[in-house]
Design a protein around this motif. Structure first.
Motif, PDB file in Angstrom:
ATOM      1  N   UNK A   1       0.823  -1.217   0.000  1.00 34.81           N
ATOM      2  CA  UNK A   1       0.000   0.000   0.000  1.00 34.81           C
ATOM      3  C   UNK A   1       0.858   1.270   0.000  1.00 34.81           C
ATOM      4  N   UNK A   2       1.937   1.243   0.771  1.00 32.73           N
ATOM      5  CA  UNK A   2       2.733   2.460   0.912  1.00 32.73           C
ATOM      6  C   UNK A   2       4.021   2.445   0.112  1.00 32.73           C
ATOM      7  N   UNK A   3       4.126   1.515  -0.834  1.00 33.90           N
ATOM      8  CA  UNK A   3       5.397   1.373  -1.560  1.00 33.90           C
ATOM      9  C   UNK A   3       5.704   2.623  -2.390  1.00 33.90           C
ATOM     10  N   UNK A   4       6.981   2.976  -2.458  1.00 34.80           N
ATOM     11  CA  UNK A   4       7.402   4.150  -3.227  1.00 34.80           C
ATOM     12  C   UNK A   4       7.808   3.770  -4.646  1.00 34.80           C
ATOM     13  N   UNK A   5       7.847   2.457  -4.905  1.00 36.86           N
ATOM     14  CA  UNK A   5       8.124   1.989  -6.266  1.00 36.86           C
ATOM     15  C   UNK A   5       7.319   0.718  -6.465  1.00 36.86           C
ATOM     16  N   UNK A   6       7.084   0.366  -7.710  1.00 35.61           N
ATOM     17  CA  UNK A   6       6.325  -0.867  -7.936  1.00 35.61           C
ATOM     18  C   UNK A   6       6.942  -1.674  -9.066  1.00 35.61           C
ATOM     19  N   UNK A   7       6.819  -2.985  -8.927  1.00 37.23           N
ATOM     20  CA  UNK A   7       7.214  -3.870 -10.016  1.00 37.23           C
ATOM     21  C   UNK A   7       6.002  -3.983 -10.931  1.00 37.23           C
ATOM     22  N   UNK A   8       6.161  -3.579 -12.182  1.00 36.11           N
ATOM     23  CA  UNK A   8       5.042  -3.583 -13.124  1.00 36.11           C
ATOM     24  C   UNK A   8       4.835  -4.996 -13.664  1.00 36.11           C
ATOM     25  N   UNK A   9       5.929  -5.657 -14.003  1.00 36.90           N
ATOM     26  CA  UNK A   9       5.836  -7.017 -14.524  1.00 36.90           C
ATOM     27  C   UNK A   9       7.190  -7.690 -14.371  1.00 36.90           C
ATOM     28  N   UNK A  10       7.207  -8.990 -14.499  1.00 40.47           N
ATOM     29  CA  UNK A  10       8.491  -9.683 -14.520  1.00 40.47           C
ATOM     30  C   UNK A  10       8.397 -10.892 -15.426  1.00 40.47           C
ATOM     31  N   UNK A  11       9.530 -11.308 -15.931  1.00 38.83           N
ATOM     32  CA  UNK A  11       9.561 -12.520 -16.748  1.00 38.83           C
ATOM     33  C   UNK A  11      10.907 -13.202 -16.551  1.00 38.83           C
ATOM     34  N   UNK A  12      10.939 -14.485 -16.833  1.00 35.32           N
ATOM     35  CA  UNK A  12      12.205 -15.206 -16.760  1.00 35.32           C
ATOM     36  C   UNK A  12      13.073 -14.754 -17.915  1.00 35.32           C
ATOM     37  N   UNK A  13      14.352 -14.617 -17.636  1.00 31.09           N
ATOM     38  CA  UNK A  13      15.259 -14.245 -18.702  1.00 31.09           C
ATOM     39  C   UNK A  13      15.438 -15.461 -19.598  1.00 31.09           C
ATOM     40  N   UNK A  14      15.317 -15.299 -20.918  1.00 35.17           N
ATOM     41  CA  UNK A  14      15.488 -16.472 -21.768  1.00 35.17           C
ATOM     42  C   UNK A  14      16.903 -17.029 -21.602  1.00 35.17           C
ATOM     43  N   UNK A  15      17.051 -18.355 -21.596  1.00 37.34           N
ATOM     44  CA  UNK A  15      18.393 -18.911 -21.454  1.00 37.34           C
ATOM     45  C   UNK A  15      19.273 -18.470 -22.624  1.00 37.34           C
ATOM     46  N   UNK A  16      20.552 -18.358 -22.371  1.00 36.20           N
ATOM     47  CA  UNK A  16      21.465 -17.972 -23.451  1.00 36.20           C
ATOM     48  C   UNK A  16      21.455 -19.060 -24.512  1.00 36.20           C
ATOM     49  N   UNK A  17      21.565 -18.657 -25.752  1.00 42.05           N
ATOM     50  CA  UNK A  17      21.565 -19.661 -26.806  1.00 42.05           C
ATOM     51  C   UNK A  17      22.865 -20.474 -26.710  1.00 42.05           C
ATOM     52  N   UNK A  18      22.750 -21.736 -27.061  1.00 42.61           N
ATOM     53  CA  UNK A  18      23.887 -22.638 -26.896  1.00 42.61           C
ATOM     54  C   UNK A  18      24.993 -22.264 -27.879  1.00 42.61           C
ATOM     55  N   UNK A  19      26.189 -22.135 -27.367  1.00 42.54           N
ATOM     56  CA  UNK A  19      27.305 -21.721 -28.202  1.00 42.54           C
ATOM     57  C   UNK A  19      28.065 -22.905 -28.765  1.00 42.54           C
ATOM     58  N   UNK A  20      29.240 -22.581 -29.239  1.00 45.67           N
ATOM     59  CA  UNK A  20      30.090 -23.581 -29.860  1.00 45.67           C
ATOM     60  C   UNK A  20      31.023 -24.145 -28.790  1.00 45.67           C
ATOM     61  N   UNK A  21      31.255 -25.441 -28.822  1.00 50.12           N
ATOM     62  CA  UNK A  21      32.186 -26.001 -27.852  1.00 50.12           C
ATOM     63  C   UNK A  21      33.157 -26.941 -28.552  1.00 50.12           C
ATOM     64  N   UNK A  22      34.433 -26.776 -28.259  1.00 54.61           N
ATOM     65  CA  UNK A  22      35.432 -27.652 -28.859  1.00 54.61           C
ATOM     66  C   UNK A  22      36.226 -28.346 -27.759  1.00 54.61           C
ATOM     67  N   UNK A  23      36.825 -29.449 -28.102  1.00 57.79           N
ATOM     68  CA  UNK A  23      37.725 -30.117 -27.169  1.00 57.79           C
ATOM     69  C   UNK A  23      39.151 -29.890 -27.661  1.00 57.79           C
ATOM     70  N   UNK A  24      40.005 -29.475 -26.732  1.00 58.25           N
ATOM     71  CA  UNK A  24      41.371 -29.134 -27.125  1.00 58.25           C
ATOM     72  C   UNK A  24      42.100 -30.355 -27.687  1.00 58.25           C
ATOM     73  N   UNK A  25      42.566 -30.215 -28.927  1.00 55.53           N
ATOM     74  CA  UNK A  25      43.326 -31.297 -29.551  1.00 55.53           C
ATOM     75  C   UNK A  25      44.745 -30.811 -29.827  1.00 55.53           C
ATOM     76  N   UNK A  26      45.160 -29.789 -29.080  1.00 55.07           N
ATOM     77  CA  UNK A  26      46.478 -29.201 -29.314  1.00 55.07           C
ATOM     78  C   UNK A  26      46.385 -27.879 -30.061  1.00 55.07           C
ATOM     79  N   UNK A  27      45.181 -27.546 -30.561  1.00 57.56           N
ATOM     80  CA  UNK A  27      45.014 -26.272 -31.258  1.00 57.56           C
ATOM     81  C   UNK A  27      43.969 -25.389 -30.563  1.00 57.56           C
ATOM     82  N   UNK A  28      43.583 -25.754 -29.353  1.00 52.07           N
ATOM     83  CA  UNK A  28      42.502 -25.054 -28.650  1.00 52.07           C
ATOM     84  C   UNK A  28      42.764 -23.560 -28.482  1.00 52.07           C
TER      85      UNK A  28
END
Ligand SMILES: Cc1cc2nc3c(=O)[nH]c(=O)nc-3n(C[C@H](O)[C@H](O)[C@H](O)COP(=O)(O)OP(=O)(O)OC[C@H]3O[C@@H](n4cnc5c(N)ncnc54)[C@H](O)[C@@H]3O)c2cc1C
Ligand SMILES: Cc1cc2nc3c(=O)[nH]c(=O)nc-3n(C[C@H](O)[C@H](O)[C@H](O)COP(=O)(O)OP(=O)(O)OC[C@H]3O[C@@H](n4cnc5c(N)ncnc54)[C@H](O)[C@@H]3O)c2cc1C
Lengths: 259, 319
Positions: A218-245
């Motif tokens: 009732x007495x809040x000086x600010x309000x949260x209008x809405x919230x949502x989950x942050x979308x997960x980061x898109x999956x990136x590239x992954x390599x396994x070091x073969x001596x050139x990592x």
């Protein structure tokens, strides 16, 4: 020395926390509730000051009924008594309103030294000590990694972005602490037993003389209008070091224009 | 156009901090930017040119040795007097420890709401905050008083827009309550010429996997080649590998650089809390199951003591 430690109960930061979909306030059922981590260091520092200089340590919490668990833990660690500000009208309080309520409670407790965490792990607003100092007209020494008490003189090493500042004030004062200030103790069996007999006083808004309509949603000086989950980061590239990592890592950085 | 007050942060060596230039850039979208310099004698003259370059139409200069001599409270008092007089459209501060502290005092003095750690602010005052370890995006607004917000570093790309600011000197009238916390000394521990962690556009962090304080030289070497800052996980800090002020995460600094490189860091939720909103994330870890890979745009599964020296050599070769 009359010492008050501010303890806030927060949802465990190692779990998945969320806001409620109906009123955008903290969902206290989504993760288990624990003492705000920084406040454990404030409790420890209070106990150390008491052990060195004598006095009494009072825990002050504003929060819903389950916050008694956090109060009990603080008493088990060695605090002498507790004050729990508990009132349904407090739900959804902003930082400004929280500081009003805590200041009213501190006004009744009349401490020489108030210790608190530098920030909470949920709101991370980092303003409470200065808000309280402003309301009470006392000094705030914030962000301490070291506290020295010499009679009524307090000296603090305050962590800053560049290094640290040495700041000093006379009591009464409020000091907020980082986790660098000490190593916290574990509760002893004796402490756990003794805590059962320690007094916990519950105060309502009426007891503090704070009008209910000036706090909570009732007495809040600010309000949260809405919230949502942050979308997960898109999956990136992954390599396994073969001596050139290392070379391939730099190729990626170059493609992204970082080198 | 209504004034938007921007509270200036600066260091003696480097002048106006990057975050302040970001705030001026943001302020231009909301109204007419006025920079507020709160410091010791001579502060505004030193900073004026830089503030003008980024669009300050006006500079309010409050210079007094007590502003530097006491913690936070004098700044809030001067700022509150100014806000009452000019009734700005908004007040913007950096989301640094001091920025938040000034904002907190101001909120109480003016009985005004405040929002911290804001990453976006629309002209209608609607703010975006990323909370709970980067997992939740909140839109919020101040409902009592004017938009009083602290803005996270690296939320806006600073863009110059030269203006010729007029300078107005402010009277500094302080009460006893402003002079309770006295600053005895300021000690800089910043290493070398690296950018500040929260402001850097590149951050290279090391974790427990780096193994020792001495091995952190490798982290520093890569950071220096990329013009970046060095960060550390809590495990690395607790093990004494690197000082606490460089800790990234829930109980350390929150960073949001263009590039974040995690070396020997597993990616615990509390670490992610401090770096999750970085633009590009790169990880090197020998454990293919390490959760940090869930965030990485580019991940190398391998021994950092092989991968990093090779990368360092490759960058040198390309110069
Ligand atoms: C995700 C999130 C974002 C929020 N953002 C905002 C915002 O932008 N503006 C706003 O006005 N409010 C905000 N709030 C509400 C705010 O967190 C609460 O009002 C809170 O009680 C006070 O702020 P804090 O805990 O973040 O304070 P901090 O200043 O971070 O806390 C410092 C210390 O004060 C003490 N303390 C704080 N609260 C209590 C308490 N209830 N009882 C006892 N001791 C306490 C503790 O010792 C704590 O370590 C937010 C809350 C959440 C969960
Ligand atoms: C309330 C609370 C707050 C916290 N706040 C923070 C915070 O602010 N910041 C933070 O970072 N943590 C924080 N933590 C701690 C967090 O939970 C983790 O313990 C911490 O982040 C682990 O650090 P790390 O990844 O360096 O270590 P570890 O989890 O031990 O990971 C080390 C990694 O290094 C890899 N590795 C080892 N050797 C090599 C090698 N030669 N080459 C490549 N990879 C190698 C391993 O595979 C492993 O994945 C907090 C915890 C709590 C409870």
């Amino acid at each position: 020395m009359n010492i008050v430690v501010l303890v806030k109960q927060v949802p465990d930061s190692s779990m998945d926390r969320s806001l409620r979909s109906d009123d955008n306030t903290v969902d206290r059922g989504s993760a288990s509730n624990v003492i705000n981590e920084m406040d454990e260091y404030a409790i420890e520092e209070a106990l150390r000051v008491k052990e060195a200089h004598g006095g009494e340590v009072t825990v002050l919490t504003m929060g819903p009924s389950q916050a008694t668990e956090s109060i009990r833990k603080a008493l088990q660690l060695g605090a002498d008594k507790a004050v729990h500000v508990l009132d349904d009208a407090l739900a959804g309080s902003c930082a400004v309103a929280t500081s009003r309520v805590l200041a009213a409670a501190l006004g009744q407790l009349n401490p020489d030294l108030v210790l608190c965490g530098a920030e909470s792990t949920d709101g991370r607003v980092q303003v409470m000590p200065h808000m309280l100092a402003e309301r009470l007209g006392i000094a705030a020494l914030t962000g301490a990694r070291k506290l020295t008490v010499d009679g009524s003189t307090l000296t603090v090493e305050r962590q800053t972005e560049e290094g640290y500042e040495v700041v000093t004030a006379s009591t009464p004062a409020i000091v907020s602490v980082w986790d660098t200030i000490n190593q916290v103790r574990l509760a002893s069996f004796k402490g756990i037993m003794a805590a059962k007999k320690k007094p916990v006083q519950t105060l309502s808004l009426a007891d503090l003389g704070v009008p209910a309509e000036e706090v909570g949603t009732a007495g809040a000086t600010s309000e949260v209008v809405s919230h949502r989950r942050r979308p997960p980061r898109s999956v990136g590239q992954r390599i396994t070091d073969d001596g050139t990592g290392g070379v391939r890592l730099v190729e990626f950085l170059a493609a992204e224009k970082f080198v | 156009m209504a004034e938007v007050l921007v509270v200036v942060e600066a260091t003696r060596e480097l002048g106006v901090k990057k975050v302040t230039l970001e705030l001026l850039t943001l302020a231009r979208q909301l109204g007419s930017p006025s920079a507020v310099v709160l410091g010791g004698p001579g502060a505004a003259d030193r900073l004026g040119a830089q503030l003008g370059e980024y669009g300050a139409e006006k500079i309010y200069a409050a210079e007094h040795e007590d502003i530097d001599g006491y913690l936070v409270a004098p700044k809030a008092t001067v700022l509150a007097d100014l806000v009452r007089r000019v009734q700005p459209a908004a007040v913007l501060l950096a989301s640094s420890q001091e920025g938040k502290e000034i904002a907190g005092r101001l909120a109480v003095k003016l009985d005004n709401g405040l929002l911290t750690d804001v990453s976006e602010l629309a002209p209608d005052g609607t703010a975006t905050q990323v909370v709970f370890a980067g997992s939740t995006i909140v839109t919020s607004r101040v409902t009592r008083g004017l938009p009083l917000v602290t803005v996270r570093s690296n939320s806006v790309t600073p863009a110059p827009a030269p203006a010729t600011p007029t300078v107005e000197r402010l009277d500094v009238v302080l009460g006893e309550a402003d002079k309770l916390a006295r600053v005895l000394d300021r000690v800089a521990e910043q290493k070398g010429s690296r950018p500040e962690l929260t402001e850097a556009s590149v951050v290279v962090s090391g974790g427990r996997g780096v193994g020792s304080a001495d091995n952190f030289k490798l982290v520093e070497e890569l950071a220096d080649l990329l013009g970046g800052a060095v960060g550390a996980s809590r495990a690395a800090v607790d093990s004494g590998f690197y000082p606490h002020q460089y800790q990234v995460g829930q109980t350390g600094k929150t960073v949001s650089p263009q590039l974040y490189i995690a070396l020997g860091i597993s990616g615990a939720i509390q670490h992610r809390a401090g770096m999750q909103t970085s633009k590009t994330i790169v990880a090197v870890n020998k454990d293919p199951e390490a959760p940090i890979f869930e965030l990485a745009d580019f991940g190398v599964v391998g021994d950092l003591f092989k991968v990093v020296p090779q990368a360092v050599e490759e960058i040198r070769k390309r110069r």
